[in-house]
Structures are given as structure tokens and as C-alpha cells.
Design a protein around this motif. Structure first.
Motif, PDB file in Angstrom:
ATOM      1  N   ILE A  24     -49.534 -68.126  56.907  1.00 44.52           N
ATOM      2  CA  ILE A  24     -49.127 -67.209  55.839  1.00 44.52           C
ATOM      3  C   ILE A  24     -49.131 -65.777  56.392  1.00 44.52           C
ATOM      4  CG2 ILE A  24     -49.837 -66.202  53.623  1.00 44.52           C
ATOM      5  CD1 ILE A  24     -50.772 -69.083  52.847  1.00 44.52           C
ATOM      6  N   TYR A  25     -50.165 -65.447  57.180  1.00 47.54           N
ATOM      7  CA  TYR A  25     -50.212 -64.128  57.819  1.00 47.54           C
ATOM      8  C   TYR A  25     -48.998 -63.955  58.748  1.00 47.54           C
ATOM      9  CZ  TYR A  25     -51.614 -60.395  60.927  1.00 47.54           C
ATOM     10  OH  TYR A  25     -51.624 -59.239  61.669  1.00 47.54           O
ATOM     11  N   GLN A  26     -48.760 -64.961  59.598  1.00 48.36           N
ATOM     12  CA  GLN A  26     -47.710 -64.871  60.625  1.00 48.36           C
ATOM     13  C   GLN A  26     -46.326 -64.744  59.999  1.00 48.36           C
ATOM     14  OE1 GLN A  26     -48.197 -64.424  63.655  1.00 48.36           O
ATOM     15  NE2 GLN A  26     -47.036 -65.689  65.058  1.00 48.36           N
ATOM     16  N   LEU A  27     -46.016 -65.651  59.059  1.00 46.52           N
ATOM     17  CA  LEU A  27     -44.678 -65.639  58.463  1.00 46.52           C
ATOM     18  C   LEU A  27     -44.557 -64.506  57.444  1.00 46.52           C
ATOM     19  CD1 LEU A  27     -44.175 -69.495  58.241  1.00 46.52           C
ATOM     20  CD2 LEU A  27     -42.774 -67.908  59.559  1.00 46.52           C
ATOM     21  N   GLY A  28     -45.675 -64.147  56.807  1.00 52.35           N
ATOM     22  CA  GLY A  28     -45.658 -62.985  55.904  1.00 52.35           C
ATOM     23  C   GLY A  28     -45.251 -61.735  56.670  1.00 52.35           C
ATOM     24  N   GLY A  29     -45.769 -61.588  57.888  1.00 49.80           N
ATOM     25  CA  GLY A  29     -45.418 -60.430  58.719  1.00 49.80           C
ATOM     26  C   GLY A  29     -43.942 -60.419  59.072  1.00 49.80           C
ATOM     27  N   VAL A  30     -43.408 -61.618  59.391  1.00 51.18           N
ATOM     28  CA  VAL A  30     -41.989 -61.715  59.755  1.00 51.18           C
ATOM     29  C   VAL A  30     -41.107 -61.401  58.539  1.00 51.18           C
ATOM     30  CG1 VAL A  30     -40.177 -63.293  60.512  1.00 51.18           C
ATOM     31  CG2 VAL A  30     -42.403 -63.360  61.626  1.00 51.18           C
ATOM     32  N   VAL A  31     -41.488 -61.946  57.373  1.00 56.13           N
ATOM     33  CA  VAL A  31     -40.712 -61.704  56.149  1.00 56.13           C
ATOM     34  C   VAL A  31     -40.778 -60.220  55.779  1.00 56.13           C
ATOM     35  CG1 VAL A  31     -40.608 -62.163  53.658  1.00 56.13           C
ATOM     36  CG2 VAL A  31     -40.936 -64.058  55.263  1.00 56.13           C
ATOM     37  N   ALA A  32     -41.970 -59.632  55.871  1.00 58.86           N
ATOM     38  CA  ALA A  32     -42.113 -58.206  55.552  1.00 58.86           C
ATOM     39  C   ALA A  32     -41.253 -57.364  56.500  1.00 58.86           C
ATOM     40  CB  ALA A  32     -43.582 -57.792  55.644  1.00 58.86           C
ATOM     41  N   GLY A  33     -41.251 -57.755  57.796  1.00 59.32           N
ATOM     42  CA  GLY A  33     -40.442 -57.028  58.768  1.00 59.32           C
ATOM     43  C   GLY A  33     -38.957 -57.113  58.445  1.00 59.32           C
ATOM     44  N   ALA A  34     -38.511 -58.330  58.045  1.00 62.86           N
ATOM     45  CA  ALA A  34     -37.088 -58.510  57.722  1.00 62.86           C
ATOM     46  C   ALA A  34     -36.721 -57.742  56.458  1.00 62.86           C
ATOM     47  CB  ALA A  34     -36.790 -59.999  57.545  1.00 62.86           C
ATOM     48  N   THR A  42     -45.410 -52.721  58.703  1.00 60.47           N
ATOM     49  CA  THR A  42     -44.841 -53.913  59.340  1.00 60.47           C
ATOM     50  C   THR A  42     -45.080 -53.889  60.858  1.00 60.47           C
ATOM     51  OG1 THR A  42     -42.676 -52.831  59.371  1.00 60.47           O
ATOM     52  CG2 THR A  42     -43.099 -54.366  57.575  1.00 60.47           C
ATOM     53  N   GLU A  43     -45.137 -52.682  61.456  1.00 57.10           N
ATOM     54  CA  GLU A  43     -45.418 -52.624  62.901  1.00 57.10           C
ATOM     55  C   GLU A  43     -46.844 -53.054  63.201  1.00 57.10           C
ATOM     56  OE1 GLU A  43     -44.229 -49.093  64.880  1.00 57.10           O
ATOM     57  OE2 GLU A  43     -42.111 -49.488  64.494  1.00 57.10           O
ATOM     58  N   ALA A  44     -47.797 -52.620  62.353  1.00 53.93           N
ATOM     59  CA  ALA A  44     -49.190 -53.021  62.556  1.00 53.93           C
ATOM     60  C   ALA A  44     -49.326 -54.530  62.369  1.00 53.93           C
ATOM     61  CB  ALA A  44     -50.094 -52.270  61.578  1.00 53.93           C
ATOM     62  N   TRP A  45     -48.668 -55.039  61.333  1.00 54.49           N
ATOM     63  CA  TRP A  45     -48.705 -56.482  61.023  1.00 54.49           C
ATOM     64  C   TRP A  45     -48.117 -57.282  62.187  1.00 54.49           C
ATOM     65  CZ3 TRP A  45     -47.341 -57.986  55.280  1.00 54.49           C
ATOM     66  CH2 TRP A  45     -47.770 -59.301  55.026  1.00 54.49           C
ATOM     67  N   GLY A  46     -46.964 -56.811  62.674  1.00 53.08           N
ATOM     68  CA  GLY A  46     -46.265 -57.524  63.746  1.00 53.08           C
ATOM     69  C   GLY A  46     -46.955 -57.417  65.099  1.00 53.08           C
ATOM     70  N   SER A  47     -47.824 -56.434  65.263  1.00 50.79           N
ATOM     71  CA  SER A  47     -48.441 -56.225  66.584  1.00 50.79           C
ATOM     72  C   SER A  47     -49.340 -57.397  66.973  1.00 50.79           C
ATOM     73  CB  SER A  47     -49.252 -54.928  66.590  1.00 50.79           C
ATOM     74  OG  SER A  47     -50.353 -55.054  65.713  1.00 50.79           O
ATOM     75  N   LEU A  48     -49.766 -58.202  66.009  1.00 52.14           N
ATOM     76  CA  LEU A  48     -50.614 -59.360  66.323  1.00 52.14           C
ATOM     77  C   LEU A  48     -49.812 -60.664  66.382  1.00 52.14           C
ATOM     78  CD1 LEU A  48     -53.928 -58.744  64.337  1.00 52.14           C
ATOM     79  CD2 LEU A  48     -53.538 -58.626  66.801  1.00 52.14           C
ATOM     80  N   HIS A  49     -48.463 -60.567  66.321  1.00 52.67           N
ATOM     81  CA  HIS A  49     -47.637 -61.780  66.247  1.00 52.67           C
ATOM     82  C   HIS A  49     -47.886 -62.724  67.439  1.00 52.67           C
ATOM     83  CE1 HIS A  49     -44.075 -64.033  64.799  1.00 52.67           C
ATOM     84  NE2 HIS A  49     -43.861 -64.273  66.090  1.00 52.67           N
ATOM     85  N   LYS A  50     -47.919 -62.172  68.641  1.00 53.86           N
ATOM     86  CA  LYS A  50     -48.075 -63.050  69.821  1.00 53.86           C
ATOM     87  C   LYS A  50     -49.470 -63.670  69.902  1.00 53.86           C
ATOM     88  CE  LYS A  50     -44.512 -60.945  72.725  1.00 53.86           C
ATOM     89  NZ  LYS A  50     -44.265 -60.338  74.052  1.00 53.86           N
ATOM     90  N   PRO A  51     -50.564 -62.871  69.809  1.00 56.09           N
ATOM     91  CA  PRO A  51     -51.890 -63.511  69.866  1.00 56.09           C
ATOM     92  C   PRO A  51     -52.132 -64.503  68.738  1.00 56.09           C
ATOM     93  CG  PRO A  51     -52.097 -61.111  69.623  1.00 56.09           C
ATOM     94  CD  PRO A  51     -50.651 -61.403  69.867  1.00 56.09           C
ATOM     95  N   VAL A  52     -51.725 -64.165  67.511  1.00 55.95           N
ATOM     96  CA  VAL A  52     -51.915 -65.112  66.401  1.00 55.95           C
ATOM     97  C   VAL A  52     -51.064 -66.362  66.634  1.00 55.95           C
ATOM     98  CG1 VAL A  52     -51.538 -65.456  63.917  1.00 55.95           C
ATOM     99  CG2 VAL A  52     -52.640 -63.370  64.721  1.00 55.95           C
TER     100      VAL A  52
END
Ligand code: HEM
Ligand code: HEM
Length: 175
Positions: A24-34, A42-52
Motif C-alpha cells: 500500500i505504501y509502495q503503490l500509494g507512492g506511485v499513484v500519488a506521483g502519477a 511525492t519526492e520524499a515518498w518515492g525516495s524509498l521506492h527501491k529499498p522498499v
């Protein structure tokens, strides 16, 4: 700890809900970014995309292995066609959970760039770019990430149908 014919065990439930929360965190970040584009949020949220995403891949592998160990002990699904559809749906979720981060990690390796997660060096990045690896991730990672989002939404709808329409206690087995 193990699954039983009546209920999913502690390990299965912990893995299921940890993965659900992280996805939910991972896809929530992608949806928020889109939806919102580049904003500080959205940049702060997306910054953890790879480690998560890496963490999700590791948990997904553990979960698939645990599922295989418990295959004979799992609570039964419906009989007939509905049960077959449920099995197919769950297998699709497993497949996507491994495939989506899997191809991203292959792409990351193929890029030849270093990759660090949670302060640990995962990839040294000491080689040239490997074209087929970057292409694999480029072609499939984002697209199948969206497919995973749709599959999860369908899964949640079915969980709600079990709970509120069929009232068969399915949610309790995983709660
Ligand atoms: C289960 C875990 C993951 C999910 C659900 C996921 C989901 C997604 C989705 C839906 C997109 C598309 C965004 C768009 O269309 O704008 C995306 C993009 C991206 N993801 Fe992931 N991701 C996961 C894991 C990873 C991992 C492990 C890495 C790298 C190590 C990664 C790196 C990227 C990058 C670089 C992009 C932007 C380029 C592209 O669209 O492919 N992701 N991710
Ligand atoms: C918040 C949302 C979620 C709810 C309410 C939910 C609910 C449930 C319930 C009630 C079951 C038991 C089904 C049964 O006994 O037949 C189940 C099983 C399952 N769920 Fe979810 N789930 C959620 C999120 C997810 C996510 C994000 C995934 C992604 C991979 C997932 C993957 C699975 C799988 C593969 C099973 C089959 C049992 C297993 O092999 O672990 N669920 N879920």
C-alpha cells in the motif's frame, strides 16, 4: 506458527499483512506521483521506492517458500469453479509479487550503477551496462506494477464480498 486446516498460522498472517502494508505504501507512492506530479511530498515518498521494493522482493520469496512448506495444511478454498478462480487469483498475486520487483532488480544490476538500500551495499555497480537486463525492466516493471495494483484491488473487493455478502468468516482466517 504453521497453518492449520482452519486458520492461517502466525507466520503466514504476519507475512501477509506486512506485505500488504508495504505494498500500500509502495503503490500509494506511485499513484500519488502519477496524480500530483513532482512535489516535495511525492519526492520524499518515492525516495524509498527501491529499498522498499527490495524488501518486498525478499518478503515475497520467504512467503512463497513458507506457502510451499504449508501447502498441504492450508485452510480449504471453495469447491468447484470459484475455488479454482481463487487459486488462480492467489497464484497471480504471488507471481506478480515476485516478477515486478524481480525485473526491477535485474534492471538495476544491468544498469551497472551501484545500489545501496538501508545503508547496505546491494550491488557494487562495477561493470558496463547490460542491455537486455535494462530492457527487461524498462519493458515490464512499471506496466506489471500497475497490473499488480489492479489485482490487489480485486483481491480486496473479494475479501469484502466474503465478509459482508457471503458472511463466511474467510477474513477471520487471515486476521
Ligand atoms: C513490489 C515492489 C514494487 C512495485 C509494486 C513497484 C511498482 C512500480 C510502478 C507501478 C512503477 C511505474 C510508475 C509509472 O508508471 O510512473 C514503478 C516504477 C519504477 N520502479 Fe518500481 N516497484 C517495485 C519495486 C521496485 C524495485 C525493487 C526497484 C529497483 C531496485 C524499482 C525501481 C523503479 C524505477 C527506477 C521506476 C521508474 C521507471 C519505470 O517506470 O520502470 N521498483 N514501480
Ligand atoms: C488490505 C488488503 C487485503 C485484505 C483485506 C486481504 C484479505 C485476505 C484474506 C481474507 C485472505 C484469506 C483468503 C482465504 O482464506 O481463502 C487473503 C489471502 C491472500 N492474500 Fe490477501 N488481503 C489484502 C492484501 C493483500 C495483498 C496486498 C496481497 C499481495 C500480494 C495479498 C495476497 C494474498 C494471497 C496470495 C492470499 C492467499 C493465501 C496465501 O497464500 O498467503 N493480499 N487475503
Amino acid at each position: 506458527m504453521f497453518d492449520s486446516g482452519l486458520k492461517y498460522g502466525l507466520v503466514t498472517r504476519a507475512l501477509h499483512w506486512a506485505i500488504a502494508a508495504l505494498l500500500i505504501y509502495q503503490l500509494g507512492g506511485v499513484v500519488a506521483g502519477a496524480a500530483l506530479g513532482e512535489t516535495p511530498l511525492t519526492e520524499a515518498w518515492g525516495s524509498l521506492h527501491k529499498p522498499v521494493g527490495l524488501l518486498l522482493f525478499i518478503l515475497g520469496v520467504l512467503r512463497a517458500l513458507w506457502g510451499l512448506i504449508n501447502l498441504q495444511r492450508r485452510p480449504p478454498l471453495h469447491r468447484g469453479l470459484l475455488g479454482k478462480l481463487a487459486v488462480a487469483g492467489h497464484l497471480a498475486l504471488y507471481g506478480l509479487l515476485l516478477f515486478v520487483p524481480g525485473v526491477a532488480l535485474i534492471r538495476q544490476y544491468g544498469s551497472g550503477r551501484a545500489f545501496e538500500a538501508f545503508g547496505v551495499t546491494i550491488m557494487q555497480g562495477d561493470h558496463d551496462r547490460i542491455e537486455w537486463m535494462t530492457k527487461l525492466g524498462g519493458d515490464f516493471h512499471g506496466e506489471f506494477g500497475w497490473v499488480l495494483l489492479v489485482a490487489i484491488l480485486m483481491h480486496i473487493v473479494m475479501a469484502l464480498v466474503h465478509q459482508f455478502v457471503w458472511k463466511d468468516g474467510t477474513l477471520n482466517r487471515m486476521a
